[in-house]
Design a protein around this motif. Structure first.
Motif, PDB file in Angstrom:
ATOM      1  N   GLN A  50       0.821  -1.211   0.000  1.00  0.00           N
ATOM      2  CA  GLN A  50       0.000   0.000   0.000  1.00  0.00           C
ATOM      3  C   GLN A  50       0.855   1.262   0.000  1.00  0.00           C
ATOM      4  O   GLN A  50       0.495   2.272  -0.596  1.00  0.00           O
ATOM      5  N   GLU A  51       2.005   1.193   0.662  1.00  0.00           N
ATOM      6  CA  GLU A  51       2.883   2.359   0.777  1.00  0.00           C
ATOM      7  C   GLU A  51       3.863   2.479  -0.385  1.00  0.00           C
ATOM      8  O   GLU A  51       4.626   3.439  -0.452  1.00  0.00           O
ATOM      9  N   GLY A  52       3.849   1.497  -1.300  1.00  0.00           N
ATOM     10  CA  GLY A  52       4.647   1.606  -2.508  1.00  0.00           C
ATOM     11  C   GLY A  52       6.042   1.037  -2.456  1.00  0.00           C
ATOM     12  O   GLY A  52       6.818   1.183  -3.412  1.00  0.00           O
ATOM     13  N   TYR A  53       6.396   0.364  -1.366  1.00  0.00           N
ATOM     14  CA  TYR A  53       7.743  -0.192  -1.265  1.00  0.00           C
ATOM     15  C   TYR A  53       7.901  -1.458  -2.111  1.00  0.00           C
ATOM     16  O   TYR A  53       8.996  -1.759  -2.581  1.00  0.00           O
ATOM     17  N   VAL A  54       6.819  -2.203  -2.258  1.00  0.00           N
ATOM     18  CA  VAL A  54       6.840  -3.438  -3.036  1.00  0.00           C
ATOM     19  C   VAL A  54       5.598  -3.470  -3.928  1.00  0.00           C
ATOM     20  O   VAL A  54       4.665  -2.676  -3.744  1.00  0.00           O
ATOM     21  N   THR A  55       5.594  -4.381  -4.883  1.00  0.00           N
ATOM     22  CA  THR A  55       4.426  -4.591  -5.730  1.00  0.00           C
ATOM     23  C   THR A  55       3.930  -6.014  -5.539  1.00  0.00           C
ATOM     24  O   THR A  55       4.717  -6.919  -5.237  1.00  0.00           O
ATOM     25  N   SER A  56       2.653  -6.197  -5.716  1.00  0.00           N
ATOM     26  CA  SER A  56       2.049  -7.533  -5.586  1.00  0.00           C
ATOM     27  C   SER A  56       1.179  -7.792  -6.802  1.00  0.00           C
ATOM     28  O   SER A  56       0.247  -7.031  -7.090  1.00  0.00           O
ATOM     29  N   GLU A  57       1.511  -8.861  -7.540  1.00  0.00           N
ATOM     30  CA  GLU A  57       0.774  -9.202  -8.748  1.00  0.00           C
ATOM     31  C   GLU A  57       0.430 -10.682  -8.735  1.00  0.00           C
ATOM     32  O   GLU A  57       1.200 -11.516  -8.251  1.00  0.00           O
ATOM     33  N   ALA A  58      -0.731 -10.988  -9.292  1.00  0.00           N
ATOM     34  CA  ALA A  58      -1.155 -12.382  -9.389  1.00  0.00           C
ATOM     35  C   ALA A  58      -0.138 -13.178 -10.202  1.00  0.00           C
ATOM     36  O   ALA A  58       0.332 -12.715 -11.249  1.00  0.00           O
ATOM     37  N   ASN A  59       0.211 -14.341  -9.706  1.00  0.00           N
ATOM     38  CA  ASN A  59       1.136 -15.273 -10.360  1.00  0.00           C
ATOM     39  C   ASN A  59       2.597 -14.798 -10.357  1.00  0.00           C
ATOM     40  O   ASN A  59       3.471 -15.505 -10.841  1.00  0.00           O
ATOM     41  N   ARG A  60       2.860 -13.600  -9.830  1.00  0.00           N
ATOM     42  CA  ARG A  60       4.238 -13.123  -9.753  1.00  0.00           C
ATOM     43  C   ARG A  60       4.676 -12.890  -8.315  1.00  0.00           C
ATOM     44  O   ARG A  60       5.867 -12.757  -8.024  1.00  0.00           O
ATOM     45  N   GLY A  61       3.721 -12.838  -7.404  1.00  0.00           N
ATOM     46  CA  GLY A  61       4.044 -12.661  -6.003  1.00  0.00           C
ATOM     47  C   GLY A  61       4.418 -11.222  -5.672  1.00  0.00           C
ATOM     48  O   GLY A  61       4.127 -10.287  -6.417  1.00  0.00           O
ATOM     49  N   VAL A  62       5.073 -11.070  -4.546  1.00  0.00           N
ATOM     50  CA  VAL A  62       5.489  -9.754  -4.066  1.00  0.00           C
ATOM     51  C   VAL A  62       6.939  -9.523  -4.473  1.00  0.00           C
ATOM     52  O   VAL A  62       7.796 -10.374  -4.257  1.00  0.00           O
ATOM     53  N   ARG A  63       7.191  -8.361  -5.060  1.00  0.00           N
ATOM     54  CA  ARG A  63       8.535  -8.036  -5.523  1.00  0.00           C
ATOM     55  C   ARG A  63       8.906  -6.616  -5.123  1.00  0.00           C
ATOM     56  O   ARG A  63       8.037  -5.766  -4.942  1.00  0.00           O
ATOM     57  N   THR A  64      10.197  -6.391  -5.004  1.00  0.00           N
ATOM     58  CA  THR A  64      10.664  -5.037  -4.716  1.00  0.00           C
ATOM     59  C   THR A  64      10.383  -4.151  -5.924  1.00  0.00           C
ATOM     60  O   THR A  64      10.380  -4.609  -7.070  1.00  0.00           O
ATOM     61  N   ARG A  65      10.165  -2.873  -5.649  1.00  0.00           N
ATOM     62  CA  ARG A  65       9.770  -1.929  -6.680  1.00  0.00           C
ATOM     63  C   ARG A  65      10.864  -1.665  -7.695  1.00  0.00           C
ATOM     64  O   ARG A  65      12.042  -1.652  -7.374  1.00  0.00           O
ATOM     65  N   SER A  66      10.436  -1.441  -8.933  1.00  0.00           N
ATOM     66  CA  SER A  66      11.310  -0.857  -9.942  1.00  0.00           C
ATOM     67  C   SER A  66      10.579   0.358 -10.493  1.00  0.00           C
ATOM     68  O   SER A  66       9.352   0.427 -10.452  1.00  0.00           O
ATOM     69  N   PHE A  67      11.330   1.323 -10.990  1.00  0.00           N
ATOM     70  CA  PHE A  67      10.763   2.616 -11.344  1.00  0.00           C
ATOM     71  C   PHE A  67      11.080   2.980 -12.781  1.00  0.00           C
ATOM     72  O   PHE A  67      12.220   2.841 -13.225  1.00  0.00           O
ATOM     73  N   ALA A  68      10.061   3.461 -13.502  1.00  0.00           N
ATOM     74  CA  ALA A  68      10.304   4.044 -14.814  1.00  0.00           C
ATOM     75  C   ALA A  68      11.127   5.316 -14.625  1.00  0.00           C
ATOM     76  O   ALA A  68      11.090   5.941 -13.567  1.00  0.00           O
ATOM     77  N   ILE A  69      11.868   5.695 -15.646  1.00  0.00           N
ATOM     78  CA  ILE A  69      12.749   6.851 -15.532  1.00  0.00           C
ATOM     79  C   ILE A  69      11.982   8.110 -15.147  1.00  0.00           C
ATOM     80  O   ILE A  69      12.431   8.890 -14.297  1.00  0.00           O
ATOM     81  N   GLU A  70      10.812   8.306 -15.750  1.00  0.00           N
ATOM     82  CA  GLU A  70      10.053   9.518 -15.456  1.00  0.00           C
ATOM     83  C   GLU A  70       9.664   9.582 -13.983  1.00  0.00           C
ATOM     84  O   GLU A  70       9.752  10.647 -13.353  1.00  0.00           O
ATOM     85  N   GLU A  71       9.248   8.449 -13.427  1.00  0.00           N
ATOM     86  CA  GLU A  71       8.885   8.408 -12.012  1.00  0.00           C
ATOM     87  C   GLU A  71      10.113   8.607 -11.132  1.00  0.00           C
ATOM     88  O   GLU A  71      10.062   9.309 -10.109  1.00  0.00           O
ATOM     89  N   ALA A  72      11.224   8.000 -11.542  1.00  0.00           N
ATOM     90  CA  ALA A  72      12.465   8.146 -10.775  1.00  0.00           C
ATOM     91  C   ALA A  72      12.897   9.604 -10.715  1.00  0.00           C
ATOM     92  O   ALA A  72      13.281  10.113  -9.648  1.00  0.00           O
ATOM     93  N   VAL A  73      12.833  10.300 -11.832  1.00  0.00           N
ATOM     94  CA  VAL A  73      13.218  11.712 -11.872  1.00  0.00           C
ATOM     95  C   VAL A  73      12.306  12.535 -10.980  1.00  0.00           C
ATOM     96  O   VAL A  73      12.762  13.407 -10.229  1.00  0.00           O
ATOM     97  N   ASP A  74      11.009  12.266 -11.023  1.00  0.00           N
ATOM     98  CA  ASP A  74      10.064  12.994 -10.173  1.00  0.00           C
ATOM     99  C   ASP A  74      10.404  12.827  -8.695  1.00  0.00           C
ATOM    100  O   ASP A  74      10.389  13.787  -7.920  1.00  0.00           O
ATOM    101  N   ILE A  75      10.691  11.589  -8.291  1.00  0.00           N
ATOM    102  CA  ILE A  75      11.009  11.310  -6.890  1.00  0.00           C
ATOM    103  C   ILE A  75      12.277  12.032  -6.468  1.00  0.00           C
ATOM    104  O   ILE A  75      12.347  12.646  -5.394  1.00  0.00           O
ATOM    105  N   LEU A  76      13.290  11.998  -7.315  1.00  0.00           N
ATOM    106  CA  LEU A  76      14.562  12.623  -6.956  1.00  0.00           C
ATOM    107  C   LEU A  76      14.469  14.148  -6.964  1.00  0.00           C
ATOM    108  O   LEU A  76      15.136  14.820  -6.168  1.00  0.00           O
ATOM    109  N   GLU A  77      13.644  14.705  -7.839  1.00  0.00           N
ATOM    110  CA  GLU A  77      13.426  16.154  -7.808  1.00  0.00           C
ATOM    111  C   GLU A  77      12.710  16.561  -6.521  1.00  0.00           C
ATOM    112  O   GLU A  77      13.036  17.586  -5.908  1.00  0.00           O
TER     113      GLU A  77
END
Length: 230
Positions: free
Chosen positions: A66-93
């Motif tokens: 819920q807080e965005g640290y991990v993602t949860s998808e059917a058949n893939r389980g819970v995984r650590t987040r990865s970020f698209a470049i645009e989202e990464a730039v927004d976060i770092l700005e």
């Protein structure tokens, strides 16, 4: 209070403590940047790691999802987040803006003891750099930034800063071909400290913004097909 009520209260507190232990422990692990993006987190592994029940682990993972640290998808389980470049730039700005503001407030509000704590951490970082101890330098770096956040004594800014997932972004996009610590990093920390020590909020704000911006520009964020904002 009867014995049954006492027993129930004790159990409830223990359950809450175990849940907090898993949530805080796993969150700290993720925020340390030591886990690769896209790493699968299994309930079985986490149950063994924290020595708690699967239900406790599951509850912690739900909150982290819920807080965005991990993602949860059917058949893939819970995984650590990865970020698209645009989202990464927004976060770092956003990090630049918030952390610069915190540094400015620290220059105004830090106690003498907190300033001395920053001085001691900076000295440890300088010593770590001189002996080539990258791990010690990284620990000192994280401590230095956390100390500034606390020294700002600005709860709303600190809360907003804590929601940023920038350590995960830094982990994903770091350039392993660049030496660590990055050239100029120590001098940038020295400038931040000097501004706080001399009680100059404008200089502290500018020094922190320069430092965080330099760290951002050192990342592998230049692979976007679109021009990056800077």
């Amino acid at each position: 209070m009867d014995s049954e009520s006492t027993s129930a209260d004790t159990h409830e507190k223990a359950s809450g403590t175990r849940y907090s232990h898993v949530y805080e422990g796993l969150r700290s692990l993720l925020m340390s940047g030591s886990v690769e993006p896209g790493t699968r987190l299994t309930e079985a592994d986490l149950t063994r790691m924290f020595d708690v029940s699967r239900s406790t682990v599951r509850s912690a993972l739900v909150r982290l999802t819920q807080e965005g640290y991990v993602t949860s998808e059917a058949n893939r389980g819970v995984r650590t987040r990865s970020f698209a470049i645009e989202e990464a730039v927004d976060i770092l700005e956003a990090r630049e803006i918030l952390e610069a503001a915190l540094a400015g407030k620290a220059a105004e509000r830090a106690t003498a003891e907190e300033v001395e704590g920053l001085r001691a951490t900076l000295h440890e970082m300088e010593e770590a750099q001189s002996r080539g101890d990258q791990d010690a330098y990284s620990r000192g770096n994280r401590s230095f930034h956390q100390q500034i956040k606390h020294a700002a004594h600005q709860v709303t800014l600190a809360r907003a800063y804590d929601t940023l997932l920038y350590p995960l972004v830094m982990r994903q996009y770091r350039n392993l071909t660049v030496q660590h610590p990055r050239t100029g990093s120590v001098e940038e920390h020295q400038a931040i400290f000097l501004a706080i020590f001399t009680r100059n909020p404008d200089a502290a704000n500018a020094a922190m913004r320069h430092h965080v911006g330099s760290a951002r520009r050192a990342l592998l964020l230049n692979t976007s097909p679109e021009p990056l904002r800077d």
